[in-house]
Enzyme design. Structure first.
Site, mmCIF file in Angstrom:
data_model
loop_
_atom_site.group_PDB
_atom_site.id
_atom_site.type_symbol
_atom_site.label_atom_id
_atom_site.label_comp_id
_atom_site.label_asym_id
_atom_site.label_seq_id
_atom_site.Cartn_x
_atom_site.Cartn_y
_atom_site.Cartn_z
ATOM 1 N N CYS A 5 35.441 70.872 69.690
ATOM 2 C CA CYS A 5 34.204 71.667 69.761
ATOM 3 C C CYS A 5 34.439 72.992 70.470
ATOM 4 O O CYS A 5 33.497 73.747 70.707
ATOM 5 C CB CYS A 5 33.031 70.901 70.349
ATOM 6 S SG CYS A 5 33.381 69.614 71.476
ATOM 7 N N CYS B 188 27.652 73.351 77.956
ATOM 8 C CA CYS B 188 28.642 74.054 78.779
ATOM 9 C C CYS B 188 28.447 73.692 80.253
ATOM 10 O O CYS B 188 29.411 73.536 80.998
ATOM 11 C CB CYS B 188 28.509 75.566 78.620
ATOM 12 S SG CYS B 188 28.911 76.139 76.960
#
Lengths: 405, 296
Positions: free
Chosen positions: B35, B106
């Protein structure tokens, strides 16, 4: 300093001549071309004129083969649904793994309704295997849809040859030529292509206008039904101003076709060579060799061990606009399906950066980009755990082993 | 282009504490190259006091991944390990004045790196316990894996139920088709299991939060509780908040002191609204009280 726009495969600036030609159709020339009075008549004449200009750029045999739509996606959808509806005895679609989402997402949707979709893979340079293609053609296939040029890498597919092969099996052939029209010469009357999609905003016309080329005698079912516009093949009041603009844009594209394939190509080649000479661990993706079959305006470079969105943000800060195949730029979890189909490793696929030029780019701009890129890449590599002082960490497995996936 | 806050941009363009750390005694590697995110967090911990004396990072990732890593190192420096473990991914996002929903992972990665680095310092092994799926509901940042797990665990069959359990689909509703697909997929698996699910229904599904009907008094109290819990933070920053009116789904408040007219007013309201939605189990809007006078 003036920003440098190298994202012309995403969209282009409207040519000033296009804008100028369109303006009267927002004011005094507001008539509906279907009306019986002179307000409508004049607009009808302008649309006819624009249709001929599109016809000339495509090399279509008849002007009635040009159907105006709202965009490339509408043209793609119309083509595929028409082929299925008009030939209920055929329930298969042949396409490729690297098509635009306008095709792939539609195909996935149709699979849920029981249609069978066969996707051709590509090799590491993004090329199709024509023997594999031939093996998929049979009398249950309603339509083949293959893009003329890939939007991410610019790689060209041999659609003329593919259309011949499909025609020999009485299979309709559609090509999504959104990236190809106006960049490479085409003469549809010499081919067996039945349907072709184009989008105005990729060739300096406005957004919101597209075309479906529909070869005469192709069995067809409209997507939008209602009024008799476009001979009943695409109902809905004509987007007159944009159609006029597209006509002018096609005219300009035809005039600039040689320039596109000489000067624009030269600048693209200079950009690619310049970056690759200065940045280690980077390579051009797609059919990018000197003899490769690729659009003249596109180069897509994979910068290993760094991520595309970060590259774009730093480029943007330097006034340079490009785009990327990384997962992050789209908000999805996977990098570009095109890069994955070519077997590009994840460490490189996330760092792919597409530079797409137009006839408005200058040599000075290209020089500036060549100067800016090495520093940006070096800066991000310094942050990357996959990179040590002078190069990639020798053994990625050993050096950096994240705890999941 | 993402709508990154000024703080995210600052930490991306000028990240703090980058590169390898000499004498690091706690290192956490997390992420997934698939990813496009990978993070190494390096800590220098004082063995006597367990205080994090220094923290550095190396990140392969997008703008918000780099900014989240930079923010994390700034947040934890000077904290003891136990204090650092209290840092949540929301704390990292808050430090950056928020992240787009697609980018919240994140901040999750930052928190995981922290856990991994501390485990490494303590000689323990850290295992990631969650799988991340494609983002389905962008309004409430709910991914496919979470929806599927909840559907499976509670025997859910409708989009409405999914919304009640997870909030997914409770906002703009553009993800309803995707939620239906997940429901269909799980339903097919159930029927493939020979109607096992039908014969033995999922054991007593936990009562969904949103179904717990509050009386209007209880609801009002709950709203007060949430706002009271947030007040100390605002007061600390020289501001304050007061509830003016509750009208159906609209809750009108006055932001006072340093909060009023501050650039972060919208973000502050958004954060409190999110907490209210969670506490009440229903969608509510938090609006500045000045709108109240404009309307009436």
């Amino acid at each position: 300093m003036k920003p440098i726009y190298l994202d012309n495969n995403a969209t282009t600036a409207c040519d000033p001549a296009v804008v100028e030609a369109m303006l009267p159709y927002f004011t005094e020339q507001f008539g509906n071309p279907s009306s019986m009075h002179s307000f409508g008549n004049k607009v009808g004449g302008a649309i006819k004129d624009a249709r001929r200009k599109v016809q000339a750029l495509l090399g279509a045999e008849h002007e009635s083969e040009i159907v105006f739509t709202s965009c490339g996606t509408e043209s793609d959808t119309t083509a595929i649904l028409s082929a299925l509806k008009a030939q209920p005895e055929r329930n298969q679609i042949v396409t490729t793994a690297v098509e635009h989402p306008a095709i792939l997402t539609l195909c996935e949707f149709l699979e849920k309704d029981g249609y069978i979709v066969r996707k051709l893979g590509v090799d590491k340079r993004g090329r199709l295997d024509l023997d594999e293609y031939k093996s998929l053609l049979n009398d249950r296939v309603a339509i083949v849809s293959a893009m003329w040029a890939n939007n991410e890498t610019g790689t060209l597919f041999p659609v003329e040859e593919m259309a011949e092969l499909a025609h020999a099996r009485s299979i309709q052939f559609h090509t999504d030529a959104v990236q190809a029209v106006g960049k490479i010469p085409m003469d549809l009357k010499q081919t067996r292509i039945d349907m072709l999609s184009l989008s105005g905003h990729k060739l300096h016309a406005p957004k919101g206008i597209g075309v479906l080329y529909l070869r005469r005698n192709t069995r067809f079912r409209p997507l939008l039904r209602g009024g008799h516009q476009e001979r009943g093949r695409r109902a809905g009041t004509e987007n007159a101003a944009s159609i006029v603009g597209l006509g002018v844009a096609c005219d300009l594209a035809l005039q600039n076709l040689v320039h596109e394939n000489t000067e624009v190509r030269r600048l693209r080649d200079k950009l690619q060579a310049g970056i690759l000479a200065r940045v280690p661990h980077a390579f051009a993706t797609g059919d990018a060799g000197p003899a490769g079959k690729r659009l003249p305006n596109t180069c897509n470079i994979a910068f290993e061990y760094i991520e595309g969105e970060a590259i774009l943000m730093l480029l943007n800060k330097m006034g340079i606009a490009a785009s990327s195949g990384s997962a992050c730029t789209s908000g999805s979890l996977e990098p570009s399906h095109v890069m994955r189909a070519m077997g590009i490793p994840y460490t490189a696929a996330h760092g792919t950066t597409r530079f797409s030029l137009s006839r408005y780019n200058t040599e000075a701009e290209i020089d500036r980009v060549i100067d800016a890129v090495p520093e940006i890449v070096a800066r991000l590599r310094k942050l990357s755990p996959y990179w040590s002082a002078n190069g990639p960490v020798d053994d990625t497995e050993r050096a950096f082993a994240p705890a999941y996936a | 282009m993402w709508d990154y806050s000024a703080k995210v941009q600052e930490h991306f363009y000028n990240p703090k504490n980058t590169g390898p750390l000499e004498n690091a005694n706690g290192v956490g590697d997390v992420g997934s190259i698939k990813c496009g995110d990978a993070l190494r967090l390096m800590l220098k911990v004082d063995p006597q006091t367990e205080v994090i004396e220094d923290a550095h990072f190396q990140t392969f990732g997008c703008g918000s991944a780099i900014a989240s890593s930079s923010a994390l190192t700034e947040i934890i420096k000077g904290k003891t390990l136990d204090e650092a473990l209290q840092v949540s991914n929301q704390d990292i996002a808050d430090y950056l004045d928020g992240l787009p929903p697609e980018k919240m992972h994140c901040s999750v990665m930052g928190r995981e790196a922290l856990q991994a680095a501390i485990a490494n310092y303590r000689g323990e092994e850290w295992k990631d316990d969650h799988e991340e799926g494609a983002l389905v509901c962008k309004c409430f940042a709910i991914d496919a894996v979470m929806i599927e797990d909840v559907v499976r665990a509670n025997g859910l069959v409708s989009v409405e139920e999914v919304t009640n359990y997870t909030k997914a689909g409770g906002g703009c509703s553009s993800c309803h088709e995707a939620i239906e697909e997940i429901l269909e997929k799980v339903a097919e698996e159930w029927s493939a299991e020979g109607g096992a699910a039908a014969a033995t229904p999922a054991p007593e599904p936990a009562k969904p939060a949103a179904r717990a009907q509050l009386t209007s008094y209880q609801r009002m109290r709950k709203i007060e509780e949430v706002v009271e819990s947030i007040r100390p933070t605002l007061v600390k920053d020289g501001g304050d908040i007061e509830i003016v009116e509750v009208s159906g789904k609209d809750i009108y408040v006055n932001l006072k002191g340093a909060c009023a007219g501050c650039m972060m007013e919208q973000a502050t309201l958004g954060g409190i609204q999110q907490k209210l939605i969670e506490a009440l189990g229903e969608f509510v809007r938090l609006l500045p009280a000045k709108l109240l006078t404009e309307i009436h």
